[in-house]
Motif scaffolding. Structure first.
Motif, short mmCIF file in Angstrom:
data_model
loop_
_atom_site.label_atom_id
_atom_site.label_comp_id
_atom_site.label_asym_id
_atom_site.label_seq_id
_atom_site.Cartn_x
_atom_site.Cartn_y
_atom_site.Cartn_z
N GLY A 221 0.89 -1.20 -0.05
CA GLY A 221 0.16 -0.09 -0.03
C GLY A 221 0.93 1.35 0.15
O GLY A 221 -0.07 2.36 0.09
N ASN A 222 2.11 1.03 -0.36
CA ASN A 222 2.94 2.31 -0.22
C ASN A 222 2.99 3.02 -1.77
O ASN A 222 4.03 2.86 -2.59
N TYR A 223 2.08 3.32 -2.17
CA TYR A 223 1.77 4.02 -3.33
C TYR A 223 2.76 5.07 -3.76
O TYR A 223 3.31 5.52 -4.97
N GLN A 224 2.92 5.84 -2.76
CA GLN A 224 3.99 7.07 -3.00
C GLN A 224 5.26 6.48 -3.68
O GLN A 224 6.03 6.91 -4.39
N SER A 225 5.74 5.49 -2.62
CA SER A 225 7.05 4.73 -3.16
C SER A 225 6.94 4.25 -4.35
O SER A 225 7.98 4.33 -5.43
N ALA A 226 5.83 3.44 -4.68
CA ALA A 226 5.77 2.92 -6.26
C ALA A 226 5.81 3.97 -7.18
O ALA A 226 6.45 3.79 -8.10
N LEU A 227 4.90 5.05 -6.97
CA LEU A 227 5.07 6.12 -7.91
C LEU A 227 6.21 6.70 -8.18
O LEU A 227 6.71 6.96 -9.40
N ASP A 228 7.09 6.81 -6.97
CA ASP A 228 8.38 7.42 -7.23
C ASP A 228 9.32 6.50 -8.19
O ASP A 228 10.18 6.97 -8.83
N GLN A 229 9.23 5.00 -7.81
CA GLN A 229 9.87 4.19 -8.86
C GLN A 229 9.63 4.44 -10.00
O GLN A 229 10.52 4.31 -10.99
N VAL A 230 8.35 4.55 -10.43
CA VAL A 230 7.87 4.45 -11.80
C VAL A 230 8.53 5.83 -12.33
O VAL A 230 8.82 5.65 -13.62
N ASN A 231 8.31 6.98 -11.60
CA ASN A 231 8.99 8.22 -12.06
C ASN A 231 10.30 8.10 -12.54
O ASN A 231 10.94 8.65 -13.59
N GLU A 232 11.10 7.29 -11.51
CA GLU A 232 12.43 7.22 -11.87
C GLU A 232 12.76 6.33 -13.19
O GLU A 232 13.51 6.86 -13.95
N ALA A 233 11.97 5.33 -13.29
CA ALA A 233 12.24 4.64 -14.54
C ALA A 233 11.82 5.46 -15.77
O ALA A 233 12.06 5.28 -16.76
N LEU A 234 10.64 6.08 -15.74
CA LEU A 234 10.28 7.07 -16.78
C LEU A 234 11.35 8.12 -17.04
O LEU A 234 11.37 8.47 -18.36
N ALA A 235 12.18 8.50 -16.26
CA ALA A 235 13.27 9.39 -16.48
C ALA A 235 14.29 8.87 -17.31
O ALA A 235 14.91 9.32 -18.21
N ALA A 236 14.28 7.28 -17.26
CA ALA A 236 15.36 6.64 -18.14
C ALA A 236 14.48 6.15 -19.34
O ALA A 236 15.38 6.25 -20.49
N ARG A 237 13.30 6.12 -19.51
CA ARG A 237 12.74 5.73 -20.51
C ARG A 237 11.38 6.72 -20.77
O ARG A 237 10.29 6.15 -20.64
N PRO A 238 11.63 7.97 -21.16
CA PRO A 238 10.45 8.77 -21.34
C PRO A 238 9.60 8.21 -22.37
O PRO A 238 9.83 7.74 -23.67
N GLY A 239 8.05 8.20 -22.00
CA GLY A 239 7.26 7.72 -23.09
C GLY A 239 6.91 6.43 -23.02
O GLY A 239 6.15 6.22 -23.95
N ALA A 240 7.60 5.43 -22.38
CA ALA A 240 7.33 4.36 -22.28
C ALA A 240 5.87 3.82 -21.75
O ALA A 240 5.42 4.17 -20.83
N TYR A 241 5.10 3.03 -22.74
CA TYR A 241 3.78 2.79 -22.55
C TYR A 241 3.30 2.08 -21.56
O TYR A 241 2.56 2.67 -20.71
N ASP A 242 4.17 1.06 -21.01
CA ASP A 242 3.89 0.29 -19.88
C ASP A 242 4.03 0.86 -18.67
O ASP A 242 3.31 0.83 -17.61
N LEU A 243 5.04 2.05 -18.64
CA LEU A 243 5.13 2.89 -17.51
C LEU A 243 4.28 3.69 -17.24
O LEU A 243 3.78 3.95 -15.99
N LEU A 244 3.83 4.36 -18.25
CA LEU A 244 2.57 5.39 -18.27
C LEU A 244 1.43 4.90 -17.64
O LEU A 244 0.87 5.46 -16.91
N MET A 245 1.10 3.59 -18.14
CA MET A 245 -0.11 2.85 -17.74
C MET A 245 0.02 2.52 -16.36
O MET A 245 -0.83 2.66 -15.52
N ARG A 246 1.28 1.96 -15.77
CA ARG A 246 1.36 1.69 -14.44
C ARG A 246 1.26 2.96 -13.71
O ARG A 246 0.70 2.86 -12.37
#
Length: 953
Positions: A221-246
């Motif tokens: 239930g630590n959504y903020q941590s999960a969101l931070d991880q997804v944002n970090e991944a998006l910084a490396a892969r901007p516009g990745a469909y699977d990351l945006l959906m997540r």
């Protein structure tokens, strides 16, 4: 004596060679069996390899490499207790045998004995401190035992010790991934995240660690941590469909609808044709509107339904909200509550089916689909039923519940008999159960609908092969390969079938049939390494070295420089007795790979075979050259040393032979064979004193009758003096007088023969007779020697003068010819005789025919003697039979009456026996009967007894 000496020398040399051969035979045979076992292991003929290994250990029980191979074979055949027996024996003998630890650890891991595996890993590390391989092994064992904290400490230690080692880095990552999953299963999200963070420190882009970390955050239930991880991944892969959906999903869970709508807008901008994004555009806004309008519509609708259980709108809303949140259990509870009031409601049943499917409860969902299909049969429901039954079967298949899986697939096929997915999965289920018959039946059913389906045909071919129907399998495979010539997978399958069939024929020793299979492989794939290898082996094994050489050359055409094929070619050349060519190949391999023992061994073997071949063809210099090459590589090679000694002895190069003997004794100081070779060489050199000392060392090492006998023989050769006593007793039937002669002799042996002096004494009524005699044997060459004698007496009993000379020549086939003369003077009578004799041995027999032509007082007479001896005890002892006609000038018992006997018809027969004791003492006993015709009807007889004693000192 020369013949006797040569015979004894040959016998002793043969005994020595045989003894040495016995010493080395066991080892050679054991190594040969070990090499065969290695080849059979490579071909996965494990039972045959085990049998060969056992034979090798019977011949050489301490063969440590063979014990380790047997441990490996028992591990491969899952006979783990037997495997333990042998690797423990290896480690007991050599605690630093590295491979033995690998097998020990693997056996214990395979059988689930993790503490024992850890013990072996620790023992290996005590012998090989800091070994990264064994440290990685131990880390893996700690992980299997879930010793997480100990594993963490050990992983850090390993990484700090070898920070640049890629394999260590991978082991470190794998450990922390395992550790993270373990903590995840325990529900310890904090420790799980720490483990995954350790992975990301080493490999920041590791997808497994990133995904696992995100999963931990979401599950906790630590959504903020999960969101931070997804944002970090998006910084490396901007516009990745699977990351945006997540990211959108996490923002929905957080009810951050403003951010979620922005994220959705970004998705629509980047992926304008995405259908899912278009659907979310409406549903997300409705969800946001409901959330912000009523704060919590779910609670409000639940309140409505509590007051009015039959309210369908509230029920539908609650089911929808639960489904949207992924709360399938809640949704199912609401649906079941509704079914209590309306049990036959098709919409609720369909919703329940959807919920069950979403919750992966495919079996229950399929049961509902079947109920609905029975009520209202239609194509859509049938398709749904088949899909759910197939999904249920897949689920059971993943859990290895094969009976339930098969039942689900069969249910799907009842609804749709030609469904290719269900047919394929049902066949796979039977294959997993090893029920090949049922699997083939299903595949045939599928082929009835899809006769040209390559996948089904390939699967049928594989199953036929597993059931032993190789020809049928190959027929299908050939058909597929013809249809799809560019499909490498199909060609490989056909090749594998031929290879498997060929191996089976080889196991059954049907070598011609096996060849046919491997030739078909080569028709499909001319460069197939396995087929070429088998063909070389088969042609060699069936006595076709020319064909074996053809395939070896063909293989080397595809794989130039391949070590195995070069070694096989060398072996084939050896079978063809082309030892020089074989040695050229093995020598090149040895030079290329100087630290690989088998190539050095093969080269040495080639040289040894070449040397022995030169020996057989009477080319000793070439043979010696090859053996010297062997000794340059392996100075301790006992056979090369022995063969060299034999050649040098044959060439009479005794000093060189002794040098090789010294080399052999340096490496094998107590070896009977080399000590015996030393004695034989010294004997050939005529250094009998040194030879006797060497033979004495042999006796001390192995006190056998043969060795003692040889020592006595050599010892006797060092004795230069001999004392002799002889006694002749002659009696007559026509006179009461007896004629007795006693003789004392001294003989001196020299390098080229011997000389002797005798004193003969005979007493008579008329006086005492004394005679002095001197004689000599002189060796001119190997095939030529002389005998000379002169005697003088006082004429009372003996002739006043006697003289004799003969020369003896040995020709081919041991034929000895004598030419000589005799002189005799008695009173006023003198006689001169010519002597001719021929002698030849026939096995243990020796025959001599001697003739005399005697001239006395202008008259000529003849006399003949035929002597036959049967030799015993290495030609030292013999039985003798002598037949005579006439009176010989060599007959001492009748020389006193020689003038009176001239011209008389005389017959004589004599027998005798001579015994030699320890080559020093000679005893002899002889008896002769002589019959003389004195008138036409009158005869007289003489009887001789002759005793002999000789003693060397």
């Amino acid at each position: 004596m020369a013949v006797l000496k040569q015979l004894l020398t040959g016998i002793v040399m043969c005994c020595a060679l045989q003894t040495q051969a016995q010493l080395s035979k066991g080892k050679d045979n054991a190594e040969s069996l070990y090499n065969q076992a290695v080849q059979e292991t490579k071909q996965e003929h494990y039972d045959k390899a085990i049998s060969l290994s056992k034979q090798a250990l019977e011949k050489q029980p301490d063969f440590i490499d063979q014990q380790l191979l047997l441990a490996r074979l028992y591990m491969l055949t899952k006979q783990y207790d037997l495997s333990r027996k042998y690797f423990k024996a290896v480690l007991a003998k050599n605690p630093r045998y590295r491979d033995a630890y690998y097998y020990a650890i693997n056996v214990e891991l395979t059988t689930g004995r993790y503490p024992e595996a850890e013990c072996y890993a620790d023992e290996a590390l005590s012998n090989f401190p800091g070994s990264p391989e064994f440290m990685r092994k131990k880390l893996g064992i700690l992980d299997l035992q879930h010793k997480v904290y100990q594993g963490n400490e050990y992983a850090e230690r390993l990484m700090s010790k070898y920070p640049e080692d890629t394999t260590v880095r991978n082991a470190y990552i794998e450990h922390y991934l395992v550790s993270g999953k373990y903590f995840q299963q325990l529900g310890n999200s904090s420790m799980a995240r720490q483990s995954y963070d350790r992975v990301l420190l080493v490999d920041p882009r590791n997808p497994d660690a990133r995904e696992a970390n995100l999963s931990v955050a979401l599950k906790g239930g630590n959504y903020q941590s999960a969101l931070d991880q997804v944002n970090e991944a998006l910084a490396a892969r901007p516009g990745a469909y699977d990351l945006l959906m997540r990211k959108l999903g996490i923002e929905q869970e957080m009810h951050a609808y403003t951010d979620a709508l922005l994220t959705l807008a970004e998705i629509q901008r980047r992926y304008p044709s995405d259908a899912k994004a278009r659907t979310l555009a409406t549903s997300l806004r409705l969800e946001a509107a409901n959330y912000y309008a009523n704060t919590d519509p779910y609670t409000l609708y639940a309140g409505v339904l509590a007051k009015d259980p039959g309210n369908r709108e509230a029920l539908d809303k609650l089911i929808g909200y639960s489904m949207t949140r992924g709360a399938y259990k809640e949704a199912l509870a609401w649906i079941n509550q509704g079914l209590k009031h309306r049990p036959a409601d098709a919409k609720l049943l369909a919703m329940k089916m959807d919920v069950l499917e979403s919750d992966h409860k495919y079996s229950a969902a399929a049961a509902l689909a079947e109920t609905l299909y029975q009520r209202t049969p239609n194509a859509a429901l049938r398709e749904r039923l088949v899909t759910l039954q197939t999904a249920s079967g897949r689920d059971y298949l993943a859990q290895q519940q094969y009976d339930l899986a098969a039942a689900s697939f069969e249910s799907a096929l009842k609804a749709s008999p030609n469904d290719s997915t269900a047919l394929n999965l049902l066949a796979n289920t039977y294959i997993s159960q090893k029920n090949n018959t049922a699997a083939l039946k299903v595949i045939d059913q599928a082929l009835a609908y899809y006769p040209d389906n390559a996948g089904l045909l390939l699967k049928k071919s594989s199953l036929l092969s597993e059931t032993g129907k190789y020809e049928e399998a190959a027929a299908i495979a050939r058909q597929l390969a013809t249809r799809f010539p560019a499909d490498e997978r199909l060609n490989n399958h056909l090749t594998d079938l031929y290879l498997t069939n060929g191996r089976n024929y080889m196991r059954a020793e049907e070598y011609d049939l096996a060849k046919q299979q491997f030739k078909q492989v080569l028709d499909v794939s001319p460069n197939n390494m396995d087929a070429l290898d088998y063909m070389v082996n088969l042609e060699s094994a069936t006595g076709q070295p020319d064909s074996a050489l053809y395939y070896a050359d063909k293989a080397l055409g595809y794989y130039p420089g391949n070590r195995d094929f070069l070694l096989k070619k060398a072996s084939v050349l050896q079978d063809q007795h082309e030892y020089a060519a074989a040695a050229a190949i093995t020598g090149e391999l040895m030079n290329r790979y100087p630290y690989t023992q088998k190539y050095k061994t093969a080269y040495v073997n080639s040289l040894m075979l070449a040397g022995t071949e030169y020996q057989r063809h009477q080319q000793p210099d070439s043979a010696l050259q090859r053996f010297n090459q062997v000794l340059a590589l392996h100075p301790k090679d006992s056979m090369a040393l022995l063969y060299s000694i034999n050649i040098l002895n044959g060439q009479q190069r005794y000093d060189s032979a002794l040098a090789y003997t010294a080399q052999g004794l340096k490496y094998y100081p107590d070896n009977e064979g080399f000590l015996m070779k030393k004695a034989i060489t010294l004997e050939n050199k005529k250094d009998f004193s040194a030879a006797a000392l060497a033979a004495d060392a042999v006796v001390k090492l192995h006190n056998t009758p043969e060795n003692r006998d040889y020592h006595d023989y050599l010892e006797s050769k060092t004795l230069k003096n001999q004392f002799g006593l002889y006694y002749l007793n002659s009696s007559f039937d026509y006179s009461g007088n007896k004629y007795n002669i006693a003789t004392v002799e001294y003989r001196r042996f020299m390098k080229r023969g011997s000389y002797a002096f005798q004193v003969n004494y005979a007493g008579r009524q008329t006086g005492n007779g004394l005679q002095g005699l001197a004689e000599m044997y002189y060796t001119h060459s190997r095939s030529l020697y002389s005998y000379g004698m002169v005697a003088y007496s006082n004429k009372e009993v003996f002739p006043q003068w006697r003289a004799a000379y003969s020369i003896f020549k040995t020709f081919k086939k041991e034929i000895e010819v004598e030419l000589g003369g005799r002189y005799l003077n008695l009173d006023s009578t003198s006689s001169i005789s010519g002597v001719v004799s021929v002698a030849k041995p026939f096995g243990d027999f020796w025959v001599n025919l001697r003739g005399f032509v005697i001239n006395e007082s202008s008259k000529n007479y003849t006399a003949f003697n035929l002597t036959t001896r049967y030799f015993m005890n290495k030609r030292q002892d013999y039985l003798q039979l002598v037949g005579g006609l006439g009176t010989s000038p060599d007959d001492r018992s009748r020389l006193i009456n020689f003038p009176n006997l001239s011209g008389l018809l005389t017959h004589s027969v004599g027998v005798g026996y001579q015994k030699v004791l320890h080559y020093r003492t000679t005893l002899g006993l002889y008896g002769t009967w002589i019959n003389q015709k004195i008138t036409d009807v009158g005869y007289q007889n003489q009887y001789d007894i002759y005793l002999m004693l000789q003693r060397k000192f």
